[in-house]
Design a protein around this motif. Structure first.
Motif, PDB file in Angstrom:
ATOM      1  N   GLN A  58       1.841  -9.923 -10.161  1.00 36.73           N
ATOM      2  CA  GLN A  58       1.596 -10.080 -11.604  1.00 36.73           C
ATOM      3  C   GLN A  58       0.354  -9.313 -12.033  1.00 36.73           C
ATOM      4  O   GLN A  58       0.336  -8.629 -13.066  1.00 36.73           O
ATOM      5  N   MET A  59      -0.686  -9.415 -11.195  1.00 35.37           N
ATOM      6  CA  MET A  59      -1.927  -8.735 -11.523  1.00 35.37           C
ATOM      7  C   MET A  59      -1.689  -7.229 -11.598  1.00 35.37           C
ATOM      8  O   MET A  59      -2.084  -6.566 -12.550  1.00 35.37           O
ATOM      9  N   ALA A  60      -1.008  -6.678 -10.589  1.00 34.44           N
ATOM     10  CA  ALA A  60      -0.754  -5.234 -10.560  1.00 34.44           C
ATOM     11  C   ALA A  60       0.119  -4.823 -11.743  1.00 34.44           C
ATOM     12  O   ALA A  60      -0.108  -3.773 -12.363  1.00 34.44           O
ATOM     13  N   ASP A  61       1.115  -5.645 -12.077  1.00 37.74           N
ATOM     14  CA  ASP A  61       1.978  -5.330 -13.218  1.00 37.74           C
ATOM     15  C   ASP A  61       1.175  -5.270 -14.504  1.00 37.74           C
ATOM     16  O   ASP A  61       1.334  -4.365 -15.322  1.00 37.74           O
ATOM     17  N   ASP A  62       0.308  -6.258 -14.688  1.00 33.38           N
ATOM     18  CA  ASP A  62      -0.481  -6.312 -15.921  1.00 33.38           C
ATOM     19  C   ASP A  62      -1.417  -5.112 -16.036  1.00 33.38           C
ATOM     20  O   ASP A  62      -1.597  -4.543 -17.113  1.00 33.38           O
ATOM     21  N   ILE A  63      -2.039  -4.745 -14.892  1.00 36.19           N
ATOM     22  CA  ILE A  63      -2.955  -3.603 -14.949  1.00 36.19           C
ATOM     23  C   ILE A  63      -2.172  -2.330 -15.237  1.00 36.19           C
ATOM     24  O   ILE A  63      -2.591  -1.489 -16.029  1.00 36.19           O
ATOM     25  N   GLU A  64      -1.008  -2.201 -14.597  1.00 31.77           N
ATOM     26  CA  GLU A  64      -0.173  -1.030 -14.850  1.00 31.77           C
ATOM     27  C   GLU A  64       0.174  -0.943 -16.342  1.00 31.77           C
ATOM     28  O   GLU A  64       0.143   0.125 -16.946  1.00 31.77           O
ATOM     29  N   ALA A  65       0.472  -2.091 -16.933  1.00 33.20           N
ATOM     30  CA  ALA A  65       0.846  -2.102 -18.357  1.00 33.20           C
ATOM     31  C   ALA A  65      -0.315  -1.667 -19.239  1.00 33.20           C
ATOM     32  O   ALA A  65      -0.121  -1.146 -20.339  1.00 33.20           O
ATOM     33  N   SER A  66      -1.553  -1.864 -18.766  1.00 26.23           N
ATOM     34  CA  SER A  66      -2.696  -1.521 -19.606  1.00 26.23           C
ATOM     35  C   SER A  66      -3.120  -0.065 -19.422  1.00 26.23           C
ATOM     36  O   SER A  66      -4.006   0.418 -20.104  1.00 26.23           O
ATOM     37  N   TRP A  67      -2.495   0.613 -18.470  1.00 30.11           N
ATOM     38  CA  TRP A  67      -2.865   2.026 -18.240  1.00 30.11           C
ATOM     39  C   TRP A  67      -2.475   2.843 -19.472  1.00 30.11           C
ATOM     40  O   TRP A  67      -1.328   2.816 -19.880  1.00 30.11           O
ATOM     41  N   PRO A  68      -3.419   3.540 -20.076  1.00 30.34           N
ATOM     42  CA  PRO A  68      -3.106   4.227 -21.344  1.00 30.34           C
ATOM     43  C   PRO A  68      -2.158   5.418 -21.168  1.00 30.34           C
ATOM     44  O   PRO A  68      -2.165   6.030 -20.114  1.00 30.34           O
TER      45      PRO A  68
END
Lengths: 442, 324, 316
Positions: A432-442
């Motif tokens: 979940q953490m990795a998914d969320d960070i990936e989603a925030s990548w501009p």
């Protein structure tokens, strides 16, 4: 409040000021504080920079307080011998100050960028390194380092300070008393942790709290582990050639979890990690509360004043162990000397800051470490900085820069931090953490 | 600090003040010339010129630039239409920021004005009123940066050992575990608001207390004779007679709250769900390199003040009708 | 409370019922306690800072400031260090001088210009007057952060339309960049100052103005001889407002100044703790130095502040 009372208040305040004034200017003393070495005080060594009388070069950086004093001292003979003035300004709001000044057309002549990623944002305004600076940089640093000062194939900046981040702090006497060996592989590290835990001591102290930047110490953990899975993987991850939630990265986060989310390992329990201040997180090592703490070489300056930081002292550090046989890697941080001006005086300051003369002098004005080839690590003022400088100047060591400083700000200075906090608090799984960070990548 | 550095600075100060005086005299001379020929327009121009030039350069142009920038991409090179606005109203972090701001602009003016009013009424005519007032007024003179440092000594947290933050020490005294106040979402928002309320209550108290003095005692006396209870007097006589002062206070605090940036910057950096518009605008534009999104946040900020401007305009119209 | 309505009409109720009396005493006691609690709560944080500023730095790190009551230990070393040290982390005395040099014109200029503008907006008839006033009022909400970059580039690059230079770059450096800080503060202070002064000036009795005009006084004479003396309280209150704002400013000084040499007090506060935030124990002393001047000025001039602010804006 009556006038008289206000008057008293004002009088009391002035009295304090006057009393302080009466004591005179304070002496700045500190046992690690060194002096400029003799060869750097000899004006003959500055002749190549010519006569810069009346010239002023402004430098903006994020280095402040004592560290800034020591840095200024290291170039003070450059100033007195060449006649140039270096105006250094240390800012606690470096990123935003840079942005405002560069966009407002008022950039400093030289900036000391702690993040190569941030520096790349200003590429259009930067002046590439001259042939002379390039020559100095090439003889002074390994290719790994110069890559981070290079934007689109052009070298812009040589490093200033460097610090070694893949360090694990421990108590040498505690280790020898109990017959523990410094581990050299990940498996040995886990084995050692188990042994220590079985002996009734918590193997790890961990603290992620750092005010508004809470979580960053956790990003270093993940970086250290990904780096040891393979430098190629690390580069792909940092450059976003693979997504942040790539299975290999999620596996690395899980691997970090074998320590960070292990109730058997963590001093005071894993639920205190995100709220333990990183500055003081390792202190329990001193009284046997825990055995190890992962933090960069600069942590040497954060121990309580009476701590003996040495290989035979109260605390010292060993290198973060490798996962693969034969690897020899080090995660690093540091600043890059970039210029927004190409005048003669700025050029000369750049050359000086890339020179062995400066790096050797700076090494001796106070606790500091550098990756500049040719300096003598033994000149460092503290054992830990000597150790760090030895590793950093060793061409055999593969060096990678702190990944969160290379990623875009939304990730490296935001979602990665918060992700680490949520993960270590148990609010999110690695995936979940990795998914969320990936989603925030501009 | 050596003498030459002092001389440099004070020399500059003197030169600056003399130059400013010369400019004022020149303007005054011009206005006098125009007045003699009885040209109102020309006089108005002379009187308004310095302020209008300053404002055009320093505020109007930047405001227009911001509006335009909000329609462009992060590095300002690509026209993206309303994409930034879509982001502001769909991205969870941006929405959180907007929601936080909404809470701030409701809670802070309400509580600041409310506490200030009650306090002003309670201390009105009491012995030591001036001291009471001064104590609460004190924070108003403190910078946001200073206030953030002050409040760190309240909210400071240590996982174990002796506490150095007062709030956690109080908890410890009662046998409770310390809390890392500023990392606990939702609660931390309220705790940041407390800092601003602490600053603004003094302002509210002093203004409202002065307004209270202006309420004719006959009215209150009459109400009392009519047998009204203290709370009735408060709600039916006092509050209506100082209504306009209350509005002034609330509006001033409202605008200050909307622009608030320093407390969040210094205390949490907008992390842990505490971001507000003015801070996020700064973060996006100056730290994350998203000029477009930063500008969008700024435009949303303007938009929130539009109702206040409209109110003010209507107010002015009414005065215009009543006044002349 | 219908029972209260039935109490005798003659003055204070002569025969107060027991319940009423208890209620009155209680509410007055409650009022006292409430007022006292607020006063104490509001003072504790600042008192904590002041006490901390006088404690040895190691103590600040180790224990709370309230422990001085049981275990007193005071020193002026921190004050000495932050004021006079040559280090980057001290030497506030130079920043104090900068703040003073910045503040004086930073208050005088906008107040003077605002007074002139407010007079024109309230007493000189010209087309578009109200529109202009509303526009200026609305400018209050422009976040000054968004104005930093355009205004800075105006100073550093001048104003050009195509190749035509309307104003050349200023090219100031070192101490002289304080001029930019003055102008920036003046700009950012104008909308509020004009708004408040305008409110105040409109309230002046029009017959006074009429009389002056009939006597043949010009606008500039009326402004100087009639209006200015009458609006002195308002000017004082706006000057105090602006003084607080300039003195406490954190962004303008660091953006428009010329680096370390011109930084005002408040701007260095945040940087004093050092690269890794380890010197935060110096902050109480530094912060107290920064807040003591505005506090004293503010408390001394409190009366003028309120009078001006209130007289100007109460009506409506």
């Amino acid at each position: 409040m009556s006038k008289r009372r206000i008057f008293c208040l004002a009088a009391a305040a002035s009295a304090i000021a006057l009393a302080a004034a009466a004591c005179g200017a304070p002496d700045d003393e500190g046992e690690d504080r060194g002096a400029v070495p003799d060869d750097a005080t000899d004006c003959a060594n500055y002749e190549q920079y010519g006569d810069l009388e009346g010239e002023t070069v402004s430098i903006l950086g994020s280095i402040r307080d004592t560290e800034a004093d020591e840095m200024v001292e290291a170039w003070s003979y450059f100033e007195s011998c060449t006649g140039a003035t270096i105006d250094y300004e240390g800012s606690g709001e470096f990123e935003s100050d840079m942005k405002v000044r560069v966009d407002g057309g008022n950039a400093p002549d030289i900036a000391l960028f702690p993040q190569p990623g941030l520096m790349a944002n200003f590429a259009a305004d930067l002046k590439p390194a001259s042939d002379e600076v390039s020559k100095l940089a090439t003889e002074g640093w390994t290719e790994d380092w110069l890559n981070y000062g290079t934007i689109d194939g052009t070298l812009y900046a040589a490093p200033n300070s460097s610090n070694a981040k893949s360090f694990i702090w421990y108590s040498p006497s505690f280790f020898s008393d109990n017959g523990y060996e410094v581990p050299t592989t990940w498996d040995e590290l886990i084995e050692l942790s188990d042994t220590i835990a079985a002996d009734g001591v918590m193997p790890w102290c961990v603290g992620f709290e750092s005010g508004g930047a809470t979580g960053w110490p956790g990003t270093d953990w993940i970086e250290d582990i990904v780096l040891r899975e393979g430098t190629d993987l690390y580069d792909q991850w940092v450059n976003h050639e693979i997504p942040f939630n790539d299975p290999q990265i999620v596996a690395a986060i899980d691997k970090a979890g074998t320590i960070l989310t292990n109730e058997e390992y963590i001093y005071n329990g894993t639920d205190t990690i995100s709220s333990t201040a990183f500055q003081e997180a390792a202190y329990p090592i001193l009284d046997g509360g825990c055995a190890m703490h992962r933090q960069a070489s600069f942590y040497g300056a954060m121990w309580p004043a009476d701590t003996n930081v040495a290989e035979d002292g109260d605390v010292f550090a060993f290198r973060f162990p490798e996962s693969n046989e034969g690897d020899n890697t080090m995660l690093v941080g540091g600043e890059f000397v970039a210029a927004f001006d190409d005048s003669e005086s700025t050029e000369m300051v750049r050359q000086f800051l890339a020179s062995e003369l400066y790096h050797n002098a700076r090494l001796q004005t106070g606790p500091w470490s550098t990756a500049r080839q040719g300096v003598d690590p033994a000149n460092a003022t503290t054992p830990i900085n000597q150790f760090a400088t030895e590793i950093l100047t060793d061409p055999a060591v593969t060096v990678r820069f702190d990944g969160s400083d290379l990623m875009p700000g939304e990730v490296g200075a935001s979602s990665f931090w918060t992700g680490m906090v949520q993960w270590v608090d148990g609010d999110k799984t690695s995936q979940q953490m990795a998914d969320d960070i990936e989603a925030s990548w501009p | 600090m050596n003498i030459s550095a002092l001389a440099d600075r004070f020399g500059l100060l003197v030169i600056g003040l003399v130059a400013f005086l010369a400019i004022l005299l020149a303007l005054y001379g011009l206005a006098e010339l125009a007045s003699r020929r009885d040209r109102s327009r020309a006089v108005a121009t002379v009187f308004l010129a310095p302020a209008v030039i300053f404002l055009l350069v320093g505020l109007v142009y930047p405001a227009v630039r911001t509006l335009v920038m909000s329609l462009f991409s992060g590095d300002g090179t690509e026209f993206v239409g309303i994409d930034n606005y879509k982001w502001a109203f769909t991205n969870p972090d941006a929405l959180q920021t907007i929601a936080n701001t909404a809470a701030w602009i409701v809670i802070v003016p309400l509580l600041s004005t409310g506490i200030g009013l009650v306090y002003a009424v309670l201390i009105d005519g009491r012995r030591g009123e001036r001291t009471y007032k001064a104590l609460v007024f004190l924070p108003m003179g403190i910078s946001f940066v200073g206030a953030s440092i002050i409040w760190k000594f309240i909210y400071q947290y240590k996982a174990s050992g002796e506490q150095i933050g007062l709030a956690n020490q109080v908890r410890t005294w009662f046998g409770l575990d310390p809390i890392n106040w500023l990392n606990v979402s939702v609660l931390n928002n309220l705790l940041l608001m407390v800092v601003l309320i602490w600053i603004e209550v003094g302002f509210a108290t002093v203004v409202l207390s002065a307004a209270l003095k202006g309420v004719p005692t006959e009215i209150i006396e009459a109400a009392r004779i009519d047998g009204a209870s203290p709370s009735q007097i408060f709600w039916r006589v006092t509050v209506p007679s100082i209504r306009s002062a209350i509005i002034v206070v609330a509006v001033t605090v409202f605008i200050a709250t909307l622009k608030l940036f320093d407390i969040v910057r210094a205390m949490t950096g907008g992390h842990h769900g505490t971001d507000v518009l003015a801070h996020n605008m700064w973060d996006q534009a100056f730290r994350l390199g998203n000029d477009g999104r930063g500008a969008t946040m700024a435009v949303l900020l303007f938009a929130l003040v539009v109702p206040v401007v409209i109110y003010q305009v209507r107010n002015m119209r009414r005065q215009e009708l009543e006044g002349r | 409370m219908s029972t209260d309505m039935q109490t005798p009409v003659q003055g204070r109720p002569i025969a107060e019922s027991r319940g009423d009396r208890i209620r009155r005493v209680l509410s007055s006691r409650f009022a006292s306690i409430f007022a006292l609690v607020i006063a104490v709560l509001w003072t504790i944080p600042t008192a904590g800072l002041f006490i901390s500023s006088l404690r040895p730095e190691d103590d600040i790190r180790a224990s709370g400031w309230w422990t001085v009551f049981t275990d007193p230990s005071f020193t002026l070393d921190t004050y000495n260090y932050v004021l006079y040290s040559d280090s980057q982390g001290g030497g506030l005395i130079r920043n104090l001088v900068n703040t003073i040099v910045i503040t004086i014109p930073g208050v005088l200029v906008p107040v003077a210009f605002a007074a002139m503008a407010a007079y024109a907006l309230s007493w000189i008839d010209f087309k578009g007057r109200n529109l202009l006033y509303i526009a200026i009022f609305a400018l209050q909400v422009v976040p000054l952060q968004m104005a930093l970059i355009p205004l800075l580039s105006f100073f550093s690059q001048g104003l050009h339309i195509g190749d035509l230079a309307i104003m050349p770059a200023w090219n100031l450096s070192g101490v002289n960049t304080i001029v930019q800080v003055w102008i920036a503060h003046s700009i950012f202070g104008l909308p509020l100052a004009i708004f408040l002064l305008h409110n105040f000036m409109r309230e002046l009795p029009s017959d006074v103005m009429e009389a002056a005009r009939i006597d043949g006084a010009s606008h500039s004479q009326i402004f100087r001889k009639v209006v200015l003396p009458l609006v002195t309280p308002a000017i004082a209150s706006i000057a105090i407002f602006q003084f607080l704002w300039v003195w406490n400013d954190f962004l303008v000084g660091r953006t428009f100044g010329g680096g370390e040499a011109t930084r005002p007090l408040t701007a260095v506060l945040g940087d004093m703790a050092g690269t890794w935030g380890f010197g935060w124990t110096r902050l109480p002393a530094a912060a107290f130095i920064a807040i003591i001047v505005p506090l004293v000025v503010f408390l001394l001039l409190q009366r003028y502040f309120v009078r001006g602010l209130l007289a100007g804006s109460v009506k409506g």
